[in-house]
Design an enzyme around this catalytic site. Structure first.
Site, short mmCIF file in Angstrom:
data_model
loop_
_atom_site.label_atom_id
_atom_site.label_comp_id
_atom_site.label_asym_id
_atom_site.label_seq_id
_atom_site.Cartn_x
_atom_site.Cartn_y
_atom_site.Cartn_z
CB SER A 42 27.61 38.15 21.93
OG SER A 42 28.77 37.69 22.58
N GLY A 43 27.04 35.01 23.05
CA GLY A 43 27.24 34.15 24.22
C GLY A 43 28.35 34.68 25.11
CG LEU A 44 32.78 36.98 24.97
CD1 LEU A 44 33.51 36.15 26.02
CD2 LEU A 44 33.76 37.51 23.92
CG ASP A 54 31.62 32.23 25.66
OD1 ASP A 54 30.48 31.72 25.71
OD2 ASP A 54 32.16 32.60 24.61
CG ASP A 81 26.88 32.58 20.49
OD1 ASP A 81 26.86 31.38 20.13
OD2 ASP A 81 27.87 33.13 20.98
CG ASP A 83 27.25 28.87 23.52
OD1 ASP A 83 27.76 29.78 22.84
OD2 ASP A 83 27.08 28.96 24.74
CD GLU A 110 30.41 27.63 19.31
OE1 GLU A 110 29.87 28.76 19.23
OE2 GLU A 110 31.42 27.41 19.98
CE LYS A 116 31.69 28.60 23.58
NZ LYS A 116 31.04 29.48 22.60
CG ASN A 118 35.47 33.00 23.30
OD1 ASN A 118 36.48 33.36 22.71
ND2 ASN A 118 34.29 33.57 23.11
CB SER A 119 36.29 30.77 18.84
OG SER A 119 35.05 30.14 18.65
NE ARG A 155 31.31 30.12 16.21
CZ ARG A 155 31.37 30.95 17.24
NH1 ARG A 155 30.33 31.70 17.55
NH2 ARG A 155 32.45 31.03 17.98
CG HIS A 186 34.74 32.33 14.40
ND1 HIS A 186 35.07 33.64 14.11
CD2 HIS A 186 34.59 32.29 15.75
CE1 HIS A 186 35.13 34.34 15.22
NE2 HIS A 186 34.84 33.55 16.24
C1 SPV Z 1 30.22 35.31 20.70
O1 SPV Z 1 30.06 36.53 20.50
O2 SPV Z 1 29.92 34.76 21.76
C2 SPV Z 1 30.79 34.47 19.66
C3 SPV Z 1 31.76 35.03 18.75
O3 SPV Z 1 30.50 33.30 19.65
S1 SPV Z 1 33.33 34.62 19.37
O4 SPV Z 1 33.47 35.22 20.68
O5 SPV Z 1 34.24 35.14 18.40
O6 SPV Z 1 33.46 33.18 19.46
MG MG Z 2 29.81 32.61 21.40
#
Ligand code: SPV
Ligand code: MG
Length: 291
Positions: A42-44, A54, A81, A83, A110, A116, A118-119, A155, A186
């Site tokens: 996971s990027g986060l 992130d 991930d 990004d 994505e 980017k 975070n979503s 994504r 997502h």
């Molecule tokens: C991550 O885990 O970094 C993701 C999922 O990209 S989210 O945090 O929901 O964007």
């Molecule tokens: Mg991410």
């Protein structure tokens, strides 16, 4: 079996599969020992564990260094991930090269812009990538991979950024035609209505991946009934470790003693086991007997 082939099989399996988040070599090992068949890098979680945001504050080579430790420490496949691919098609295809060299099984990119966000942060203000440009990126990545089973997952962030089903389906079709092996749809809703609406129209044209972080109330049966192929538990090792570290740091700070905590943390021998210390001791006996 190659890690790439394992991930491909998971994604195409008729049974619902799960990836669990990890953010370093240790958490990767813990995910594997728990029984998971694959890891979400996971990027986060990786950025948070590095103490940064992130939003591509950590450079892509810094991330790749972490991924190398994760890959070396585990035998199950890792989906990274990626990004937005850290730039344009050229940056994204170089990322594929470097991931393959480190035995990573696949990458998800994505359709947003670099850097980017975070979503779940100011999601309505997040500009999406141009469809044609994003399709070129997918094509460049697929054309670059040396291993046919390496997975490139596209994504779609339309629901996150406030677009509807029509734009989501349009992008899904375009990315599939560009060569994406699967699509991650997502959603930040607390229910799965957007995912259900998409699945009803999509008709199984390619595998679908979801990240039910905000619609976490779905039971295992409800997740199964969505008809998706892969579920990602995206950040739960990070969040549980934050909770554990806060608790123990606060307690030791307040009590200025270890008397009350020794039995609430894993023994050191568990740390050594996870590090594979025993293997080194055997190797020393074989290769370095007088040490
Ligand atoms: C991550 O885990 O970094 C993701 C999922 O990209 S989210 O945090 O929901 O964007
Ligand atoms: Mg991410």
């Amino acid at each position: 079996m190659k890690k790439t082939t394992k991930l491909k099989q998971l994604i195409h399996s008729s049974q619902l599969s799960y990836l669990m988040e990890a953010h370093n070599g240790l958490s990767g090992k813990i995910v594997e020992e728990a029984g998971f068949q694959g890891i979400w890098a996971s990027g986060l979680s990786i950025s948070a564990s590095m103490g940064v945001r992130d939003c591509n504050e950590a450079s892509w080579t810094q991330i790749v260094d972490i991924l190398e430790f994760m890959s070396d420490a585990t035998s199950i496949p890792i989906l990274v991930d990626g990004d937005t691919g850290y730039g344009n098609f050229n940056n994204a295809r170089r990322l594929v090269q470097k991931l393959e060299q480190r035995n990573i099984a696949g990458v998800c990119i994505e359709d947003k812009q670099f850097p980017k966000t975070n979503s779940f942060i100011n999601s309505h203000q997040q500009p999406l990538a141009d469809i044609t440009e994003f399709c070129g990126k997918i094509q460049a990545m697929k054309d670059t991979q040396k291993d046919d089973d390496f997975m490139v997952i596209a994504r779609i962030e339309t629901f996150i950024a406030g677009w509807g089903l029509e734009e989501t389906l349009k992008r899904a079709e375009a990315y599939r035609n560009a060569g994406a092996d699967a699509l991650l749809i997502h959603s930040k809703r607390s229910d799965s209505s957007e995912i259900e609406a998409f699945m009803n129209e999509w008709g199984g044209k390619c595998p679908i991946v979801i990240v039910p972080t905000t619609y976490y109330k779905l039971s295992a049966d409800e997740l199964e009934n969505l008809g998706v192929n892969l579920v990602i538990w995206a950040n739960h090792n990070l969040r549980s470790s934050i909770q554990a570290m806060k608790k123990i740091s606060q307690q030791i700070f307040q009590e200025q003693s270890l008397v009350n905590i020794e039995n609430s943390v894993v023994p050191l021998k568990e740390v050594f086991r996870l590090q594979g210390t025993e293997e080194l001791q055997k190797a020393e006996n074989e290769y370095f007997p007088n040490s």
